[in-house]
Enzyme design. Structure first.
Site, PDB file in Angstrom:
ATOM      1  N   LEU A   1      63.035  67.753  63.628  1.00 46.97           N
ATOM      2  CA  LEU A   1      63.768  67.066  62.568  1.00 46.97           C
ATOM      3  C   LEU A   1      62.866  65.973  62.011  1.00 46.97           C
ATOM      4  O   LEU A   1      62.100  65.345  62.753  1.00 46.97           O
ATOM      5  CB  LEU A   1      65.062  66.430  63.105  1.00 46.97           C
ATOM      6  CG  LEU A   1      66.165  67.351  63.620  1.00 46.97           C
ATOM      7  CD1 LEU A   1      67.363  66.519  64.079  1.00 46.97           C
ATOM      8  CD2 LEU A   1      66.599  68.358  62.571  1.00 46.97           C
ATOM      9  N   ASP A   2      62.956  65.734  60.697  1.00 53.76           N
ATOM     10  CA  ASP A   2      62.213  64.635  60.090  1.00 53.76           C
ATOM     11  C   ASP A   2      62.642  63.314  60.719  1.00 53.76           C
ATOM     12  O   ASP A   2      63.760  63.182  61.228  1.00 53.76           O
ATOM     13  CB  ASP A   2      62.478  64.580  58.579  1.00 53.76           C
ATOM     14  CG  ASP A   2      61.988  65.813  57.852  1.00 53.76           C
ATOM     15  OD1 ASP A   2      61.067  66.473  58.373  1.00 53.76           O
ATOM     16  OD2 ASP A   2      62.536  66.109  56.774  1.00 53.76           O
ATOM     17  N   GLN A   3      61.778  62.317  60.617  1.00 51.97           N
ATOM     18  CA  GLN A   3      62.073  61.011  61.211  1.00 51.97           C
ATOM     19  C   GLN A   3      63.415  60.454  60.741  1.00 51.97           C
ATOM     20  O   GLN A   3      64.179  59.908  61.539  1.00 51.97           O
ATOM     21  CB  GLN A   3      60.954  60.022  60.884  1.00 51.97           C
ATOM     22  CG  GLN A   3      61.165  58.638  61.497  1.00 51.97           C
ATOM     23  CD  GLN A   3      59.977  57.721  61.303  1.00 51.97           C
ATOM     24  OE1 GLN A   3      58.981  58.091  60.686  1.00 51.97           O
ATOM     25  NE2 GLN A   3      60.064  56.506  61.833  1.00 51.97           N
TER      26      GLN A   3
END
Length: 302
Positions: free
Chosen positions: A140-142
């Site tokens: 998942l993106d930050q």
């Protein structure tokens, strides 16, 4: 596959009639999907036991016999554990599912990153006495919140990786986007590639990797929409790129044309993970509720 239990460093099961119909080596490689190299090493080290005795690859078992595989040897965590609690949504001998908060990196990308989700999972393993390498199965993106799946041993990692490739693990996201979508549901089938003008941005590109996103409108607001997204593929920034491409960037996602007047991060949440357990077959569905900032956004939009 039948239920396989962990006993110390061994995985243990009973052979079914179907299992007993083929040589053990074939069963492990073709039926149970172990990587060929792993199977070779197990037999080489006499770590495949039937009723407690080592057997060769060509051995054919009988229904009801116990099979043991030396698959859970102690491993280094792979990174320094941190004393930071992680929100465990599901856990058993084979896998772990946790919830990631927005703003937390999933894994270190620079030497100075010492407080990622992977570090927190390492801390969880350390505190609970589990000598397992930290293996996330997807990313998942930050600034995306939600569910993340981890494997606890090499076999689980190999099978779950294959399930992801074959789309047998269903992932559902929710996104708050700008504007009103014309249709209540649809499919975005557009390839995604790197943007040559930006180091981290992606874009729809004819020569990019195949990418498919299905969407369904959950709620319409005055100037925005809550959308449920289901992924067939897992390209970097896929939902963000696809929704921006059709003219509806995510709220807060300035990289792809969104505005931050209502929220300071992209309004994207990995809500549900659904699959058949690879070591037992039971249905697993894990859900992460909307975090506080998205609940607050929802109230403001209403």
């Amino acid at each position: 596959m039948q239920v396989m239990k962990k006993e110390g460093e061994w995985l243990v099961a009973r052979l079914t009639a179907a299992d007993a119909a083929v040589p053990i080596g074939n069963l492990l490689r073709e039926g149970w999907k172990l990587p060929r190299k792993q199977v070779h090493l197990l037999f080489q080290h006499k770590e495949v036991l039937i009723d407690g005795q080592p057997v060769p690859q060509h051995f054919t078992g009988k229904e009801g016999q116990e099979i043991r595989l030396h698959m859970c040897k102690p491993e280094p965590l792979g990174m320094d554990p941190v004393d930071q609690p992680v929100d465990v949504l599901y856990e058993d001998d084979h896998l772990l599912i946790v919830e990631k908060e927005a703003g937390v990196l999933l894994h270190p990308t620079e030497p100075h990153h010492h407080l990622t989700l992977d570090h927190m999972v390492a801390g969880h393993f350390f505190r609970t006495g589990q000598q397992a390498k930290v293996r996330h199965l997807h990313r998942l993106d930050q600034d995306t919140s939600g569910v993340v799946l981890y494997a606890k041993h090499p076999w689980a990692s190999a099978i779950l990786d294959e399930m992801l490739r074959e789309r047998d693990i269903k992932r559902t996201y929710v996104a708050f986007v700008h504007g009103q979508l014309a249709k209540d549901s649809g499919k975005i089938n557009e390839p995604i590639g790197k943007d040559r003008n930006h180091a981290t941005r992606r874009r729809v590109a004819p020569n990019g990797d195949a990418a498919v996103t299905h969407y369904t409108v959950r709620q319409r607001y005055r100037n925005s929409t809550l959308v449920e997204c289901r992924l067939e593929t897992g390209r970097t920034h896929q939902i963000r790129v696809h929704l921006s491409h059709i003219g509806h960037p995510l709220l807060g996602d300035v990289l792809y044309g969104g505005k931050r007047d209502l929220i300071s991060r992209q309004a994207l949440h990995a809500e549900v993970l659904r699959f058949e357990h690879p070591f037992g077959g039971q249905s697993i569905e894990v859900r992460a509720s909307l975090p506080a900032d998205l609940l607050d956004l929802e109230k403001r939009l209403r």
